[in-house]
Write a protein that holds these residues in place. Structure first.
Motif, PDB file in Angstrom:
ATOM      1  N   ILE A  18      -5.273   3.073   2.461  1.00  0.00           N
ATOM      2  CA  ILE A  18      -5.292   2.709   3.870  1.00  0.00           C
ATOM      3  C   ILE A  18      -6.196   1.499   4.055  1.00  0.00           C
ATOM      4  O   ILE A  18      -7.330   1.488   3.575  1.00  0.00           O
ATOM      5  CB  ILE A  18      -5.806   3.886   4.721  1.00  0.00           C
ATOM      6  CG1 ILE A  18      -4.902   5.095   4.508  1.00  0.00           C
ATOM      7  CG2 ILE A  18      -5.904   3.512   6.183  1.00  0.00           C
ATOM      8  CD1 ILE A  18      -5.449   6.375   5.074  1.00  0.00           C
ATOM      9  N   GLY A  19      -5.700   0.501   4.747  1.00  0.00           N
ATOM     10  CA  GLY A  19      -6.489  -0.682   5.075  1.00  0.00           C
ATOM     11  C   GLY A  19      -6.326  -1.809   4.077  1.00  0.00           C
ATOM     12  O   GLY A  19      -5.754  -1.641   3.001  1.00  0.00           O
ATOM     13  N   GLU A  24      -1.950  -8.299  -0.621  1.00  0.00           N
ATOM     14  CA  GLU A  24      -3.007  -8.418  -1.631  1.00  0.00           C
ATOM     15  C   GLU A  24      -3.220  -7.094  -2.363  1.00  0.00           C
ATOM     16  O   GLU A  24      -3.425  -7.071  -3.571  1.00  0.00           O
ATOM     17  CB  GLU A  24      -4.309  -8.892  -0.986  1.00  0.00           C
ATOM     18  CG  GLU A  24      -4.251 -10.337  -0.535  1.00  0.00           C
ATOM     19  CD  GLU A  24      -5.544 -10.807   0.099  1.00  0.00           C
ATOM     20  OE1 GLU A  24      -6.579 -10.108  -0.031  1.00  0.00           O
ATOM     21  OE2 GLU A  24      -5.514 -11.877   0.724  1.00  0.00           O
ATOM     22  N   VAL A  25      -3.183  -5.987  -1.598  1.00  0.00           N
ATOM     23  CA  VAL A  25      -3.360  -4.664  -2.215  1.00  0.00           C
ATOM     24  C   VAL A  25      -2.231  -4.384  -3.204  1.00  0.00           C
ATOM     25  O   VAL A  25      -2.481  -3.986  -4.350  1.00  0.00           O
ATOM     26  CB  VAL A  25      -3.425  -3.554  -1.135  1.00  0.00           C
ATOM     27  CG1 VAL A  25      -3.384  -2.170  -1.768  1.00  0.00           C
ATOM     28  CG2 VAL A  25      -4.674  -3.717  -0.276  1.00  0.00           C
ATOM     29  N   VAL A  64      -1.066   0.739   8.045  1.00  0.00           N
ATOM     30  CA  VAL A  64      -2.370   0.798   8.704  1.00  0.00           C
ATOM     31  C   VAL A  64      -3.223  -0.313   8.123  1.00  0.00           C
ATOM     32  O   VAL A  64      -3.279  -0.479   6.903  1.00  0.00           O
ATOM     33  CB  VAL A  64      -3.049   2.169   8.456  1.00  0.00           C
ATOM     34  CG1 VAL A  64      -4.426   2.209   9.075  1.00  0.00           C
ATOM     35  CG2 VAL A  64      -2.177   3.300   8.973  1.00  0.00           C
ATOM     36  N   THR A  65      -3.901  -1.066   8.966  1.00  0.00           N
ATOM     37  CA  THR A  65      -4.717  -2.174   8.467  1.00  0.00           C
ATOM     38  C   THR A  65      -6.200  -2.000   8.755  1.00  0.00           C
ATOM     39  O   THR A  65      -6.967  -2.935   8.578  1.00  0.00           O
ATOM     40  CB  THR A  65      -4.237  -3.505   9.087  1.00  0.00           C
ATOM     41  OG1 THR A  65      -4.313  -3.399  10.506  1.00  0.00           O
ATOM     42  CG2 THR A  65      -2.818  -3.832   8.648  1.00  0.00           C
ATOM     43  N   GLU A  66      -6.577  -0.809   9.207  1.00  0.00           N
ATOM     44  CA  GLU A  66      -7.988  -0.594   9.530  1.00  0.00           C
ATOM     45  C   GLU A  66      -8.863  -0.844   8.309  1.00  0.00           C
ATOM     46  O   GLU A  66      -8.421  -0.728   7.179  1.00  0.00           O
ATOM     47  CB  GLU A  66      -8.202   0.819  10.066  1.00  0.00           C
ATOM     48  CG  GLU A  66      -7.911   1.884   9.031  1.00  0.00           C
ATOM     49  CD  GLU A  66      -7.667   3.243   9.607  1.00  0.00           C
ATOM     50  OE1 GLU A  66      -7.991   4.217   8.918  1.00  0.00           O
ATOM     51  OE2 GLU A  66      -7.156   3.341  10.719  1.00  0.00           O
ATOM     52  N   TRP A  71      -8.986   4.978  -0.253  1.00  0.00           N
ATOM     53  CA  TRP A  71      -7.946   5.885  -0.738  1.00  0.00           C
ATOM     54  C   TRP A  71      -8.093   7.192   0.012  1.00  0.00           C
ATOM     55  O   TRP A  71      -9.213   7.666   0.240  1.00  0.00           O
ATOM     56  CB  TRP A  71      -8.095   6.134  -2.239  1.00  0.00           C
ATOM     57  CG  TRP A  71      -7.594   4.997  -3.066  1.00  0.00           C
ATOM     58  CD1 TRP A  71      -8.348   4.039  -3.684  1.00  0.00           C
ATOM     59  CD2 TRP A  71      -6.237   4.705  -3.386  1.00  0.00           C
ATOM     60  NE1 TRP A  71      -7.532   3.164  -4.350  1.00  0.00           N
ATOM     61  CE2 TRP A  71      -6.228   3.546  -4.184  1.00  0.00           C
ATOM     62  CE3 TRP A  71      -5.015   5.294  -3.054  1.00  0.00           C
ATOM     63  CZ2 TRP A  71      -5.052   2.983  -4.665  1.00  0.00           C
ATOM     64  CZ3 TRP A  71      -3.848   4.734  -3.535  1.00  0.00           C
ATOM     65  CH2 TRP A  71      -3.872   3.590  -4.334  1.00  0.00           C
ATOM     66  N   LEU A  72      -6.964   7.790   0.396  1.00  0.00           N
ATOM     67  CA  LEU A  72      -6.973   9.082   1.080  1.00  0.00           C
ATOM     68  C   LEU A  72      -6.146  10.069   0.263  1.00  0.00           C
ATOM     69  O   LEU A  72      -4.925   9.919   0.159  1.00  0.00           O
ATOM     70  CB  LEU A  72      -6.388   8.957   2.495  1.00  0.00           C
ATOM     71  CG  LEU A  72      -6.336  10.252   3.306  1.00  0.00           C
ATOM     72  CD1 LEU A  72      -7.751  10.739   3.634  1.00  0.00           C
ATOM     73  CD2 LEU A  72      -5.533  10.040   4.579  1.00  0.00           C
TER      74      LEU A  72
END
Length: 128
Positions: A18-19, A24-25, A64-66, A71-72
């Motif tokens: 998340i985020g 890039e990720v 989601v970009t928060e 990692w969740l």
């Protein structure tokens, strides 16, 4: 015949990143690990990127970009609603209340009394 390990109560069954900048990720993990990252359109029109390790789906990147990026982990449980109630009585904080995601299952996001985030999930196939 062995049971799908993702459907066993208590197993870690999914990881969401998340985020951060999605391109890039995905580029980072595709290069580092060799994962295949496949975009899928969700029912609401948003894009969810599934992480595949070979043929196995192991996680994803929700839209989601928060920040900060994290990692969740998802833990499979027999009954999300009952387990959320138990978690609350044990000092956990509900971050996202239990909700049903069509085609996936019922899930909730919590923070344990020590500050670590995690999600509980009961897959749709377990609810039948």
């Amino acid at each position: 015949m062995s049971q799908d390990p993702n459907l066993i109560h208590g197993n870690f069954s999914w990881m969401s990143h998340i985020g951060g900048d999605r391109s890039e990720v995905t580029d980072f993990y595709r290069t580092l690990i060799g994962w295949e990252l496949v975009d899928q359109t969700m029912a609401n029109g948003a894009t969810y990127t599934v992480i595949k390790n070979g043929e196995q789906m192991v996680g994803g990147l929700p839209p989601v970009t928060e920040t900060p990026a994290q990692w969740l982990p998802y833990i499979t449980v027999d009954d999300v609603d009952a387990r959320v109630k138990t978690a609350e009585t044990r000092g956990a904080k509900v971050v996202e209340p239990a909700r049903t995601v069509e085609g996936v299952g019922r899930m909730a996001t919590l923070q344990d009394p020590f500050g670590a985030s995690f999600a509980l999930i009961t897959y749709e196939s377990q609810m039948k």
